[in-house]
Scaffold this motif. Structure first.
Motif, PDB file in Angstrom:
ATOM      1  N   GLY A   1     -43.210  38.172 130.119  1.00 46.02           N
ATOM      2  CA  GLY A   1     -43.530  37.660 128.790  1.00 46.02           C
ATOM      3  C   GLY A   1     -42.289  37.605 127.918  1.00 46.02           C
ATOM      4  N   ASP A   2     -42.500  37.598 126.633  1.00 44.42           N
ATOM      5  CA  ASP A   2     -41.388  37.552 125.695  1.00 44.42           C
ATOM      6  C   ASP A   2     -40.848  38.964 125.497  1.00 44.42           C
ATOM      7  OD1 ASP A   2     -39.527  37.013 123.806  1.00 44.42           O
ATOM      8  OD2 ASP A   2     -40.880  35.992 122.423  1.00 44.42           O
ATOM      9  N   PHE A   3     -39.997  39.386 126.431  1.00 44.82           N
ATOM     10  CA  PHE A   3     -39.500  40.766 126.391  1.00 44.82           C
ATOM     11  C   PHE A   3     -38.591  41.002 125.188  1.00 44.82           C
ATOM     12  CE2 PHE A   3     -37.277  38.303 129.679  1.00 44.82           C
ATOM     13  CZ  PHE A   3     -35.978  38.269 129.187  1.00 44.82           C
ATOM     14  N   ALA A   4     -38.004  39.922 124.640  1.00 46.42           N
ATOM     15  CA  ALA A   4     -37.150  40.084 123.462  1.00 46.42           C
ATOM     16  C   ALA A   4     -37.953  40.616 122.277  1.00 46.42           C
ATOM     17  CB  ALA A   4     -36.484  38.765 123.104  1.00 46.42           C
ATOM     18  N   GLU A   5     -39.213  40.147 122.155  1.00 46.84           N
ATOM     19  CA  GLU A   5     -40.056  40.625 121.057  1.00 46.84           C
ATOM     20  C   GLU A   5     -40.387  42.104 121.194  1.00 46.84           C
ATOM     21  OE1 GLU A   5     -43.572  38.373 120.557  1.00 46.84           O
ATOM     22  OE2 GLU A   5     -42.560  36.646 119.636  1.00 46.84           O
ATOM     23  N   LYS A   6     -40.275  42.611 122.411  1.00 49.44           N
ATOM     24  CA  LYS A   6     -40.586  44.020 122.658  1.00 49.44           C
ATOM     25  C   LYS A   6     -39.331  44.895 122.676  1.00 49.44           C
ATOM     26  CE  LYS A   6     -44.673  42.557 125.173  1.00 49.44           C
ATOM     27  NZ  LYS A   6     -45.351  42.414 126.477  1.00 49.44           N
ATOM     28  N   GLY A   7     -38.234  44.328 122.179  1.00 49.17           N
ATOM     29  CA  GLY A   7     -37.017  45.130 122.009  1.00 49.17           C
ATOM     30  C   GLY A   7     -36.095  45.148 123.196  1.00 49.17           C
ATOM     31  N   VAL A   8     -36.272  44.208 124.142  1.00 51.08           N
ATOM     32  CA  VAL A   8     -35.411  44.159 125.321  1.00 51.08           C
ATOM     33  C   VAL A   8     -34.498  42.940 125.228  1.00 51.08           C
ATOM     34  CG1 VAL A   8     -35.306  43.946 127.834  1.00 51.08           C
ATOM     35  CG2 VAL A   8     -37.096  45.340 126.766  1.00 51.08           C
ATOM     36  N   ASP A   9     -33.199  43.186 125.320  1.00 49.86           N
ATOM     37  CA  ASP A   9     -32.191  42.138 125.206  1.00 49.86           C
ATOM     38  C   ASP A   9     -31.417  42.086 126.525  1.00 49.86           C
ATOM     39  OD1 ASP A   9     -30.171  40.406 124.552  1.00 49.86           O
ATOM     40  OD2 ASP A   9     -29.387  41.564 122.869  1.00 49.86           O
ATOM     41  N   VAL A  10     -31.610  41.014 127.309  1.00 51.51           N
ATOM     42  CA  VAL A  10     -30.901  40.853 128.578  1.00 51.51           C
ATOM     43  C   VAL A  10     -29.721  39.916 128.348  1.00 51.51           C
ATOM     44  CG1 VAL A  10     -31.046  40.087 130.983  1.00 51.51           C
ATOM     45  CG2 VAL A  10     -32.999  41.228 129.914  1.00 51.51           C
ATOM     46  N   ARG A  11     -28.516  40.397 128.671  1.00 50.41           N
ATOM     47  CA  ARG A  11     -27.312  39.605 128.449  1.00 50.41           C
ATOM     48  C   ARG A  11     -26.523  39.444 129.749  1.00 50.41           C
ATOM     49  NH1 ARG A  11     -24.590  41.935 122.865  1.00 50.41           N
ATOM     50  NH2 ARG A  11     -26.527  42.245 121.664  1.00 50.41           N
ATOM     51  N   GLU A  12     -25.820  38.332 129.829  1.00 52.91           N
ATOM     52  CA  GLU A  12     -24.959  38.094 130.984  1.00 52.91           C
ATOM     53  C   GLU A  12     -23.716  38.966 130.928  1.00 52.91           C
ATOM     54  OE1 GLU A  12     -22.517  34.362 133.044  1.00 52.91           O
ATOM     55  OE2 GLU A  12     -23.777  34.027 131.284  1.00 52.91           O
ATOM     56  N   TYR A  13     -23.145  39.101 129.747  1.00 56.15           N
ATOM     57  CA  TYR A  13     -21.914  39.873 129.556  1.00 56.15           C
ATOM     58  C   TYR A  13     -21.868  40.301 128.095  1.00 56.15           C
ATOM     59  CZ  TYR A  13     -17.019  41.263 130.031  1.00 56.15           C
ATOM     60  OH  TYR A  13     -15.853  41.993 130.067  1.00 56.15           O
ATOM     61  N   VAL A  14     -21.125  41.347 127.816  1.00 57.68           N
ATOM     62  CA  VAL A  14     -20.978  41.810 126.438  1.00 57.68           C
ATOM     63  C   VAL A  14     -19.498  41.786 126.074  1.00 57.68           C
ATOM     64  CG1 VAL A  14     -21.144  43.807 124.919  1.00 57.68           C
ATOM     65  CG2 VAL A  14     -23.052  43.236 126.400  1.00 57.68           C
ATOM     66  N   TYR A  15     -19.155  40.919 125.134  1.00 60.17           N
ATOM     67  CA  TYR A  15     -17.767  40.853 124.682  1.00 60.17           C
ATOM     68  C   TYR A  15     -17.500  41.844 123.554  1.00 60.17           C
ATOM     69  CZ  TYR A  15     -17.329  36.635 127.487  1.00 60.17           C
ATOM     70  OH  TYR A  15     -17.310  35.747 128.542  1.00 60.17           O
ATOM     71  N   ASP A  16     -18.561  42.274 122.857  1.00 61.29           N
ATOM     72  CA  ASP A  16     -18.406  43.228 121.766  1.00 61.29           C
ATOM     73  C   ASP A  16     -18.835  44.622 122.220  1.00 61.29           C
ATOM     74  OD1 ASP A  16     -21.044  42.453 122.036  1.00 61.29           O
ATOM     75  OD2 ASP A  16     -21.483  42.501 119.885  1.00 61.29           O
ATOM     76  N   MET A  17     -18.385  45.033 123.415  1.00 64.26           N
ATOM     77  CA  MET A  17     -18.812  46.313 123.977  1.00 64.26           C
ATOM     78  C   MET A  17     -18.518  47.512 123.074  1.00 64.26           C
ATOM     79  SD  MET A  17     -20.499  47.749 126.341  1.00 64.26           S
ATOM     80  CE  MET A  17     -20.602  46.693 127.775  1.00 64.26           C
ATOM     81  N   PRO A  18     -17.391  47.566 122.363  1.00 64.78           N
ATOM     82  CA  PRO A  18     -17.191  48.712 121.464  1.00 64.78           C
ATOM     83  C   PRO A  18     -18.335  48.876 120.458  1.00 64.78           C
ATOM     84  CG  PRO A  18     -15.126  47.576 121.774  1.00 64.78           C
ATOM     85  CD  PRO A  18     -16.177  46.724 122.424  1.00 64.78           C
ATOM     86  N   ASP A  19     -18.804  47.778 119.861  1.00 62.99           N
ATOM     87  CA  ASP A  19     -19.909  47.861 118.906  1.00 62.99           C
ATOM     88  C   ASP A  19     -21.210  48.250 119.602  1.00 62.99           C
ATOM     89  OD1 ASP A  19     -18.476  47.223 116.622  1.00 62.99           O
ATOM     90  OD2 ASP A  19     -18.776  45.068 116.874  1.00 62.99           O
ATOM     91  N   VAL A  20     -21.496  47.632 120.739  1.00 61.93           N
ATOM     92  CA  VAL A  20     -22.758  47.894 121.437  1.00 61.93           C
ATOM     93  C   VAL A  20     -22.817  49.335 121.919  1.00 61.93           C
ATOM     94  CG1 VAL A  20     -24.165  47.275 123.431  1.00 61.93           C
ATOM     95  CG2 VAL A  20     -23.058  45.482 122.101  1.00 61.93           C
ATOM     96  N   MET A  21     -21.737  49.823 122.513  1.00 60.24           N
ATOM     97  CA  MET A  21     -21.741  51.196 123.007  1.00 60.24           C
ATOM     98  C   MET A  21     -21.760  52.200 121.853  1.00 60.24           C
ATOM     99  SD  MET A  21     -19.269  52.970 125.905  1.00 60.24           S
ATOM    100  CE  MET A  21     -19.660  51.762 127.183  1.00 60.24           C
ATOM    101  N   THR A  22     -21.069  51.877 120.766  1.00 62.43           N
ATOM    102  CA  THR A  22     -21.084  52.749 119.588  1.00 62.43           C
ATOM    103  C   THR A  22     -22.494  52.874 119.029  1.00 62.43           C
ATOM    104  OG1 THR A  22     -18.804  52.239 118.983  1.00 62.43           O
ATOM    105  CG2 THR A  22     -20.233  53.028 117.218  1.00 62.43           C
ATOM    106  N   ALA A  23     -23.251  51.780 119.033  1.00 66.41           N
ATOM    107  CA  ALA A  23     -24.603  51.773 118.466  1.00 66.41           C
ATOM    108  C   ALA A  23     -25.614  52.498 119.342  1.00 66.41           C
ATOM    109  CB  ALA A  23     -25.067  50.336 118.242  1.00 66.41           C
ATOM    110  N   ALA A  24     -25.306  52.667 120.638  1.00 67.20           N
ATOM    111  CA  ALA A  24     -26.274  53.215 121.593  1.00 67.20           C
ATOM    112  C   ALA A  24     -26.463  54.724 121.425  1.00 67.20           C
ATOM    113  CB  ALA A  24     -25.828  52.910 123.019  1.00 67.20           C
ATOM    114  N   ASP A  25     -27.683  55.178 121.740  1.00 67.35           N
ATOM    115  CA  ASP A  25     -27.985  56.609 121.775  1.00 67.35           C
ATOM    116  C   ASP A  25     -27.811  57.177 123.186  1.00 67.35           C
ATOM    117  OD1 ASP A  25     -29.218  57.199 118.983  1.00 67.35           O
ATOM    118  OD2 ASP A  25     -30.151  55.327 119.630  1.00 67.35           O
TER     119      ASP A  25
END
Length: 375
Positions: free
Chosen positions: A247-271
């Motif tokens: 289904g629409d997994f994005a609406e349920k808080g799941v974000d599937v990405r091919e690659y992350v160019y802003d990894m410092p921000d994404v990893m910093t935000a993660a718990d």
């Protein structure tokens, strides 16, 4: 001052070089910096994104396969190496660097070999606990070998040339703010974020596990998930998720990405971070003080990723799971257990941050400039 960097193949080899190059540019704004990478590999995309020029060589890895295919592959690799040595010498003579630095990948061999033959000071950083083939081949040629772990020194024939520096990270991992990172990413502070990333190219087995994991998460969303599939697995993963009715997994808080160019921000935000245990990734986790679930890649020389991971596990900064010994259900159970125990996560964060002694990026930049000044 002119500084030559060589690296390639994976983000784990490229990002440390980019981190040191960025620091040198901060210290000496008019420094001329050139990268040499392998033609058609990831460095040709990532290095220009950071504002650095890159030249390329045609080089390929050696096959360990004992077969006619393996022999054919290695004959082609040897032919390319001869040409790469010639082209590397020409680039080096044109650029005339004061120092040459390698951070991993088979492209390092022709570049550092020729730089050393021309009398240019050379340094090679090996981020893993045990040296790879390229490092072993260059050990007798380079002026300095820089390693990530104290225990690594015993694996070298010339320990007097080995300096323990840690593994450098990009500036974004040194200057981080969780609240600001979440604001940039649009993630509310009242919901945990789990980051799942298994290498810049992806990992088939872990993408299969994570496809099942995502379907379980969507049934009862309790946290936000960013899963990085890697370039090889992105389309296949989306097709399977859609075919199996995620289904629409994005609406349920799941974000599937091919690659992350802003990894410092994404990893910093993660718990909590779920990832492989390449030395560069582990250094980024430690720089941010992030708790992790580590699944070492089984497809590496000398099983070095598990050796890397056990360092964090012994320190209390991570849980280590071996590929093939768990399924999506048990992985979700481990994630849910950790997120449900804030005191455990806090202790892991402290243990992770305690692994960093000094600033490896600063230390290596100083060493590179010292070698350049001697020249």
């Amino acid at each position: 001052m002119r500084v030559l960097f060589t690296c390639g193949g994976t983000a784990g080899h490229i990002n440390p070089a980019v981190g040191v190059a960025g620091r040198i540019r901060e210290l000496i704004p008019d420094a001329e910096i050139l990268f040499i990478g392998a033609e058609g590999r990831m460095e040709t995309e990532l290095v220009p994104r950071e504002g650095f020029e890159i030249r390329t060589l045609q080089v390929m890895n050696l096959s360990r396969e004992k077969s006619l295919n393996g022999l054919s592959h290695n004959l082609k690799a040897a032919s390319q190496l001869v040409a790469a040595l010639r082209e590397a010498k020409q680039i080096i003579r044109e650029f005339a660097p004061d120092v040459a630095v390698g951070t991993g990948g088979y492209v390092c061999y022709p570049v550092l070999k020729q730089a050393a033959s021309l009398g240019i000071p050379t340094a090679l950083h090996e981020s893993n606990a045990v040296p790879g083939l390229t490092t072993k081949m260059l050990e007798k040629d380079v002026d300095r070998i820089m390693v990530g772990f104290e225990d690594s020194r015993e694996h070298y024939s010339h320990p007097e040339r080995v300096v323990v520096t840690g593994t450098p990270v990009r500036a974004g991992f040194r200057n981080h703010d969780r609240a600001e990172a979440r604001r940039k990413l649009g993630i509310p502070d009242d919901r945990p974020l789990v980051l799942s990333v298994w290498g810049s190219l992806g990992a088939d087995h872990m993408n299969e596990i994570m496809t099942d994991f995502i379907q379980l998460v969507c049934r009862k969303p309790a946290f936000k998930l960013i899963h990085v599939s890697g370039k090889r697995g992105y389309e296949k993963m989306l097709e399977r998720l859609n075919a199996e009715g995620a289904g629409d997994f994005a609406e349920k808080g799941v974000d599937v990405r091919e690659y992350v160019y802003d990894m410092p921000d994404v990893m910093t935000a993660a718990d909590l971070v779920m990832c492989r245990s390449g030395a560069s990734t582990l250094s980024e986790l430690a720089a941010l003080g992030k708790p992790a679930i580590l699944v070492p890649s089984p497809n590496v020389t000398n099983n070095h990723q598990e050796k890397n991971a056990r360092v964090l596990e012994r320190a209390g900064a991570a849980k280590v799971l071996l590929e093939g010994e768990f399924r999506a259900e048990s992985l979700l159970g481990t994630v849910s257990e950790l997120l449900g125990r804030p005191e455990t996560l806090a202790a892991m964060e402290q243990a992770s941050a305690a692994l960093v002694t000094g600033d490896p990026t600063e230390r290596i930049a100083d060493m590179v400039l010292e070698l350049a000044n001697k020249n």
